[in-house]
Design an enzyme around this catalytic site. Structure first.
Site, PDB file in Angstrom:
ATOM      1  N   SER A  98      68.431  57.080  38.940  1.00 27.03           N
ATOM      2  CA  SER A  98      66.905  57.123  38.660  1.00 27.03           C
ATOM      3  C   SER A  98      65.794  57.586  39.583  1.00 27.03           C
ATOM      4  CB  SER A  98      66.588  55.470  37.539  1.00 27.03           C
ATOM      5  OG  SER A  98      65.504  56.069  36.761  1.00 27.03           O
ATOM      6  N   ASP A 213      70.323  61.312  28.068  1.00 29.29           N
ATOM      7  CA  ASP A 213      69.366  60.408  29.032  1.00 29.29           C
ATOM      8  C   ASP A 213      67.945  61.001  28.462  1.00 29.29           C
ATOM      9  OD1 ASP A 213      67.961  59.666  30.307  1.00 29.29           O
ATOM     10  OD2 ASP A 213      69.389  59.795  32.218  1.00 29.29           O
ATOM     11  N   HIS A 241      70.648  57.087  29.887  1.00 23.81           N
ATOM     12  CA  HIS A 241      70.288  57.026  31.195  1.00 23.81           C
ATOM     13  C   HIS A 241      71.602  56.166  32.081  1.00 23.81           C
ATOM     14  CE1 HIS A 241      67.356  57.684  34.210  1.00 23.81           C
ATOM     15  NE2 HIS A 241      67.426  56.194  34.300  1.00 23.81           N
TER      16      HIS A 241
END
Length: 259
Positions: A98, A213, A241
């Protein structure tokens, strides 16, 4: 083992260093607003397979010091560089999740990829992070009701079912960060872009991204794949995610095969 590395005067980062004598080294950079602990299900397995696994908590997060400043891609990338220099790491794989993926990209672009032989981008928040609308919502909640914000992050993070105890563990991990650093990184994700950085990546790159996601859309992984030369994209069909947990067996296998 865990220890601290000084990255600037008065700022020490926590480093979890598992199996220092391993044959190959993987440096893990966590996502917002978490810590190295998010990679527990890699650290459980990979060191026993002979890998040295290093988890770094960013400034302001996890067990690291929490100064009031330094929350931009340049400084966070430089912090990673200071740890790499201190540990004299060479020929390692850099794996970022991320926002950690975005920091990894900036590190390679800013430091000419020093020491990195391969790059793994996991649900990376690049070349852009949050939309203005999403960022402003998170920013307001962070400054007024951070536990509510973290609960919303937890609820939207995973595609697969998570138990109540797991949800609580994940929730508490996010609250270990300081409120000011949590907010500052939201602003960074809203305002800073990494388009030009992508052109500077030349190492083999593995892009791993869940097709469900809700935090960073899968389309961004496709864009990374198009713009980073020598990259390959592997979609995770049953992940949101968090493919490092939701499909951890597949994730760990792909990671070791790539390295």
């Amino acid at each position: 083992m865990g220890y601290f590395v000084t990255v600037e005067s008065g700022v020490n980062l926590y480093v979890e260093d598992i199996n220092p004598g391993g044959n190959k080294t993987i440096v893990f950079i966590h996502g917002w607003p978490l810590s190295h602990k998010q990679f527990e299900y890699q650290f459980d397995v990979l060191p026993a397979m002979g890998y040295r696994c290093i988890g770094i908590d960013w400034r302001g997060f996890g067990n690291s010091d929490k100064p009031m400043n330094g929350y931009n891609y340049d400084r966070l990338a430089d912090d990673i560089g200071s740890v790499i220099d201190a540990l004299q790491l060479k020929n390692f794989t850099l794996a970022g999740h991320s926002t950690g993926g975005a920091i990894a990209i900036r590190y390679i672009a800013r430091h000419n990829g020093y020491g990195v032989s391969k790059l793994v981008l996991i649900s990376a928040a690049a070349p852009v992070g949050f939309t203005t609308e999403t960022a402003n919502k998170f920013l307001k909640e962070t400054l007024n009701d951070r536990p509510k914000m973290m609960q919303e992050v937890t609820d939207s993070f995973f595609f697969q079912y998570i138990t109540g105890p797991f949800s609580n563990w994940f929730f508490q991990m996010g609250l270990q960060a300081a409120g000011w650093s949590t907010a500052a990184v939201v602003v960074m994700l809203r305002d800073e872009k990494l388009y030009t950085d992508l052109l500077k990546i030349s190492v083999p790159t593995l892009i791993l991204h869940g097709i469900h996601d809700k935090v960073i859309p899968f389309a961004q992984a496709q864009e990374l794949n198009q713009k980073i030369k020598n990259s390959q994209l592997v979609p995770f069909q049953y992940s949101g995610h968090g493919p490092f947990w939701e499909e951890r067996d597949k994730f760990n296998q792909l990671l070791t095969q790539f390295i």
